[in-house]
Design a protein around this motif. Structure first.
Motif, PDB file in Angstrom:
ATOM      1  N   PRO A 142      14.162  11.974  -1.568  1.00 28.72           N
ATOM      2  CA  PRO A 142      13.186  12.736  -0.775  1.00 28.72           C
ATOM      3  C   PRO A 142      12.798  14.077  -1.408  1.00 28.72           C
ATOM      4  CG  PRO A 142      14.937  11.893   0.623  1.00 28.72           C
ATOM      5  CD  PRO A 142      15.368  11.666  -0.801  1.00 28.72           C
ATOM      6  N   VAL A 143      13.729  14.703  -2.105  1.00 25.77           N
ATOM      7  CA  VAL A 143      13.438  15.952  -2.810  1.00 25.77           C
ATOM      8  C   VAL A 143      12.560  15.644  -4.027  1.00 25.77           C
ATOM      9  CG1 VAL A 143      14.443  17.910  -4.071  1.00 25.77           C
ATOM     10  CG2 VAL A 143      15.550  17.048  -1.985  1.00 25.77           C
ATOM     11  N   LYS A 144      12.911  14.617  -4.751  1.00 22.81           N
ATOM     12  CA  LYS A 144      12.134  14.204  -5.927  1.00 22.81           C
ATOM     13  C   LYS A 144      10.665  13.972  -5.564  1.00 22.81           C
ATOM     14  CE  LYS A 144      11.484  10.240  -8.913  1.00 22.81           C
ATOM     15  NZ  LYS A 144      11.777   8.831  -9.052  1.00 22.81           N
ATOM     16  N   HIS A 145      10.426  13.333  -4.431  1.00 24.43           N
ATOM     17  CA  HIS A 145       9.060  13.025  -3.995  1.00 24.43           C
ATOM     18  C   HIS A 145       8.416  14.168  -3.209  1.00 24.43           C
ATOM     19  CE1 HIS A 145       8.720   8.887  -5.371  1.00 24.43           C
ATOM     20  NE2 HIS A 145      10.008   8.765  -5.074  1.00 24.43           N
ATOM     21  N   LYS A 146       9.121  15.311  -3.140  1.00 25.55           N
ATOM     22  CA  LYS A 146       8.609  16.534  -2.507  1.00 25.55           C
ATOM     23  C   LYS A 146       8.314  16.372  -1.006  1.00 25.55           C
ATOM     24  CE  LYS A 146       6.669  18.342  -6.832  1.00 25.55           C
ATOM     25  NZ  LYS A 146       7.866  18.251  -7.505  1.00 25.55           N
ATOM     26  N   HIS A 147       9.090  15.514  -0.344  1.00 22.82           N
ATOM     27  CA  HIS A 147       8.982  15.404   1.111  1.00 22.82           C
ATOM     28  C   HIS A 147       9.760  16.523   1.800  1.00 22.82           C
ATOM     29  CE1 HIS A 147       6.789  11.696   1.005  1.00 22.82           C
ATOM     30  NE2 HIS A 147       7.730  11.120   0.291  1.00 22.82           N
ATOM     31  N   VAL A 148      10.820  17.001   1.139  1.00 24.79           N
ATOM     32  CA  VAL A 148      11.653  18.081   1.654  1.00 24.79           C
ATOM     33  C   VAL A 148      12.126  18.944   0.489  1.00 24.79           C
ATOM     34  CG1 VAL A 148      12.474  16.875   3.736  1.00 24.79           C
ATOM     35  CG2 VAL A 148      13.714  16.612   1.577  1.00 24.79           C
ATOM     36  N   ALA A 149      12.581  20.145   0.811  1.00 24.50           N
ATOM     37  CA  ALA A 149      13.106  21.041  -0.225  1.00 24.50           C
ATOM     38  C   ALA A 149      14.592  20.812  -0.465  1.00 24.50           C
ATOM     39  CB  ALA A 149      12.859  22.498   0.164  1.00 24.50           C
ATOM     40  N   LYS A 150      15.304  20.361   0.589  1.00 28.88           N
ATOM     41  CA  LYS A 150      16.755  20.147   0.488  1.00 28.88           C
ATOM     42  C   LYS A 150      17.091  18.725   0.941  1.00 28.88           C
ATOM     43  CE  LYS A 150      18.051  23.149   3.336  1.00 28.88           C
ATOM     44  NZ  LYS A 150      18.679  24.041   4.272  1.00 28.88           N
ATOM     45  N   VAL A 151      18.084  18.138   0.316  1.00 26.71           N
ATOM     46  CA  VAL A 151      18.535  16.781   0.647  1.00 26.71           C
ATOM     47  C   VAL A 151      18.832  16.661   2.133  1.00 26.71           C
ATOM     48  CG1 VAL A 151      20.373  15.094   0.257  1.00 26.71           C
ATOM     49  CG2 VAL A 151      19.396  16.336  -1.681  1.00 26.71           C
ATOM     50  N   SER A 152      19.463  17.660   2.699  1.00 29.81           N
ATOM     51  CA  SER A 152      19.883  17.608   4.112  1.00 29.81           C
ATOM     52  C   SER A 152      18.713  17.603   5.089  1.00 29.81           C
ATOM     53  CB  SER A 152      20.809  18.776   4.438  1.00 29.81           C
ATOM     54  OG  SER A 152      20.140  20.004   4.214  1.00 29.81           O
ATOM     55  N   ASP A 153      17.522  17.945   4.638  1.00 31.38           N
ATOM     56  CA  ASP A 153      16.355  17.993   5.530  1.00 31.38           C
ATOM     57  C   ASP A 153      15.717  16.627   5.776  1.00 31.38           C
ATOM     58  OD1 ASP A 153      16.650  20.718   5.806  1.00 31.38           O
ATOM     59  OD2 ASP A 153      15.160  21.200   4.259  1.00 31.38           O
ATOM     60  N   ASP A 190       6.992   4.998   2.034  1.00 29.69           N
ATOM     61  CA  ASP A 190       6.378   3.809   1.451  1.00 29.69           C
ATOM     62  C   ASP A 190       7.327   2.917   0.654  1.00 29.69           C
ATOM     63  OD1 ASP A 190       6.846   5.604  -0.578  1.00 29.69           O
ATOM     64  OD2 ASP A 190       4.921   5.281  -1.568  1.00 29.69           O
ATOM     65  N   HIS A 191       8.602   3.274   0.624  1.00 25.79           N
ATOM     66  CA  HIS A 191       9.592   2.450  -0.091  1.00 25.79           C
ATOM     67  C   HIS A 191      10.983   2.800   0.421  1.00 25.79           C
ATOM     68  CE1 HIS A 191       9.768   6.133  -2.572  1.00 25.79           C
ATOM     69  NE2 HIS A 191      10.946   5.712  -3.023  1.00 25.79           N
ATOM     70  N   ASP A 245       0.859  -1.182   0.000  1.00 22.95           N
ATOM     71  CA  ASP A 245       0.000   0.000   0.000  1.00 22.95           C
ATOM     72  C   ASP A 245       0.895   1.232   0.000  1.00 22.95           C
ATOM     73  OD1 ASP A 245      -1.736   2.094   0.407  1.00 22.95           O
ATOM     74  OD2 ASP A 245      -2.757   1.178   2.135  1.00 22.95           O
ATOM     75  N   ARG A 246       1.062   1.834  -1.161  1.00 19.99           N
ATOM     76  CA  ARG A 246       1.983   2.967  -1.310  1.00 19.99           C
ATOM     77  C   ARG A 246       1.442   4.246  -0.668  1.00 19.99           C
ATOM     78  NH1 ARG A 246       6.041   2.463  -5.277  1.00 19.99           N
ATOM     79  NH2 ARG A 246       6.838   4.268  -4.170  1.00 19.99           N
ATOM     80  N   ASN A 247       0.237   4.185  -0.084  1.00 21.36           N
ATOM     81  CA  ASN A 247      -0.315   5.350   0.615  1.00 21.36           C
ATOM     82  C   ASN A 247      -0.041   5.312   2.110  1.00 21.36           C
ATOM     83  OD1 ASN A 247      -1.535   6.611  -1.684  1.00 21.36           O
ATOM     84  ND2 ASN A 247      -3.048   4.974  -1.649  1.00 21.36           N
ATOM     85  N   GLN A 248       0.598   4.262   2.585  1.00 23.98           N
ATOM     86  CA  GLN A 248       0.889   4.115   4.008  1.00 23.98           C
ATOM     87  C   GLN A 248       2.332   4.552   4.301  1.00 23.98           C
ATOM     88  OE1 GLN A 248      -1.116   3.044   6.569  1.00 23.98           O
ATOM     89  NE2 GLN A 248      -2.754   3.197   5.053  1.00 23.98           N
ATOM     90  N   PRO A 249       2.546   5.397   5.294  1.00 28.05           N
ATOM     91  CA  PRO A 249       3.909   5.829   5.656  1.00 28.05           C
ATOM     92  C   PRO A 249       4.545   4.899   6.706  1.00 28.05           C
ATOM     93  CG  PRO A 249       2.324   7.153   6.838  1.00 28.05           C
ATOM     94  CD  PRO A 249       1.519   6.186   5.981  1.00 28.05           C
ATOM     95  N   LEU A 250       4.332   3.599   6.570  1.00 29.94           N
ATOM     96  CA  LEU A 250       4.752   2.638   7.593  1.00 29.94           C
ATOM     97  C   LEU A 250       6.249   2.657   7.878  1.00 29.94           C
ATOM     98  CD1 LEU A 250       2.681  -0.587   6.798  1.00 29.94           C
ATOM     99  CD2 LEU A 250       2.397   1.007   8.706  1.00 29.94           C
ATOM    100  N   LEU A 251       7.056   2.899   6.864  1.00 26.97           N
ATOM    101  CA  LEU A 251       8.502   2.791   7.071  1.00 26.97           C
ATOM    102  C   LEU A 251       9.038   3.903   7.968  1.00 26.97           C
ATOM    103  CD1 LEU A 251       9.643   1.599   3.542  1.00 26.97           C
ATOM    104  CD2 LEU A 251       9.029   0.246   5.558  1.00 26.97           C
ATOM    105  N   VAL A 252       8.593   5.131   7.744  1.00 25.16           N
ATOM    106  CA  VAL A 252       9.075   6.218   8.597  1.00 25.16           C
ATOM    107  C   VAL A 252       8.340   6.235   9.934  1.00 25.16           C
ATOM    108  CG1 VAL A 252       9.997   7.621   6.725  1.00 25.16           C
ATOM    109  CG2 VAL A 252       7.621   7.950   7.450  1.00 25.16           C
ATOM    110  N   GLY A 267       0.308  -8.602   4.097  1.00 29.20           N
ATOM    111  CA  GLY A 267       0.118  -7.707   2.955  1.00 29.20           C
ATOM    112  C   GLY A 267       0.882  -6.412   3.090  1.00 29.20           C
ATOM    113  N   ILE A 268       2.018  -6.441   3.783  1.00 24.90           N
ATOM    114  CA  ILE A 268       2.793  -5.222   4.046  1.00 24.90           C
ATOM    115  C   ILE A 268       3.631  -4.819   2.822  1.00 24.90           C
ATOM    116  CG2 ILE A 268       4.570  -4.157   5.499  1.00 24.90           C
ATOM    117  CD1 ILE A 268       2.220  -4.804   7.214  1.00 24.90           C
ATOM    118  N   TRP A 269       4.387  -5.745   2.278  1.00 25.67           N
ATOM    119  CA  TRP A 269       5.352  -5.470   1.213  1.00 25.67           C
ATOM    120  C   TRP A 269       4.856  -5.992  -0.129  1.00 25.67           C
ATOM    121  CZ3 TRP A 269       9.558  -2.682   2.646  1.00 25.67           C
ATOM    122  CH2 TRP A 269       9.931  -2.702   3.986  1.00 25.67           C
TER     123      TRP A 269
END
Length: 174
Positions: A132-143, A57-58, A21-28, A104-106
């Protein structure tokens, strides 16, 4: 039909492992559990983690396998199953998974790519750190906190404000 994988003892590989389920933030949300399981597996089945990023999600990782070992599949199976066993069973499970005793996790499969040369390695390290920048989770890699980028900074391979390419000769100059 059996999926064919490239299996080279001592090989260097890039991996993408996805949640079903790619809508679940289970990993973080369960990052400490994932870290604990990951470290337990690589302690018993050593591998050098060259780069890694944990997304909600990945995850992406680059592994260098030991000289006489080509068995990355066992490592990923143990990581995925160890993580899944520790989570409460709330996910949807179809009849096929239930019959096989699976959660059904992975996603069942994962992507692997045999690293061909130094330029290929450099490209994949950049891809991992920029994810993380590509997926728009953060603006900078370091974040993004769940990335090997911070180890590269700590070891003076990259600067904290890095947003571009890495050159391998810079990584190994000492």
């Amino acid at each position: 039909m059996r999926y064919r994988r490239v299996l080279e003892a001592g090989g260097c590989y890039f991996f993408t492992i996805n949640l079903e389920d790619r809508n679940q933030p289970l990993l973080v949300e369960n990052i400490e559990l994932l870290r604990r399981v990951y470290l337990k597996v690589v302690k018993k089945h050593p591998v050098k983690t060259i780069a890694i990023v944990i997304m909600p999600d990945h995850l992406h990782a680059i592994w260098q396998l030991p000289k006489h070992d080509n068995n990355y599949a066992t490592r990923w199976r143990l990581i995925k199953s160890g993580f899944s066993r520790e989570l409460p069973q709330t996910e949807f499970c179809n009849n096929s998974r239930i019959a096989k005793g699976e959660r059904g996790i992975w996603q069942r499969r994962y992507w692997e790519h045999k690293i061909r040369d130094e330029q290929d390695l450099e490209n994949h390290i950049n891809y991992i750190h920029h994810n993380p920048v590509k997926h728009k989770h953060v603006a900078k890699v370091s974040d993004w906190p769940f990335s090997s980028f911070h180890g590269y900074v700590k070891n003076s391979i990259l600067s904290p404000d890095w947003e571009g390419g890495i050159h391998l000769n810079e990584m190994y100059d000492e």
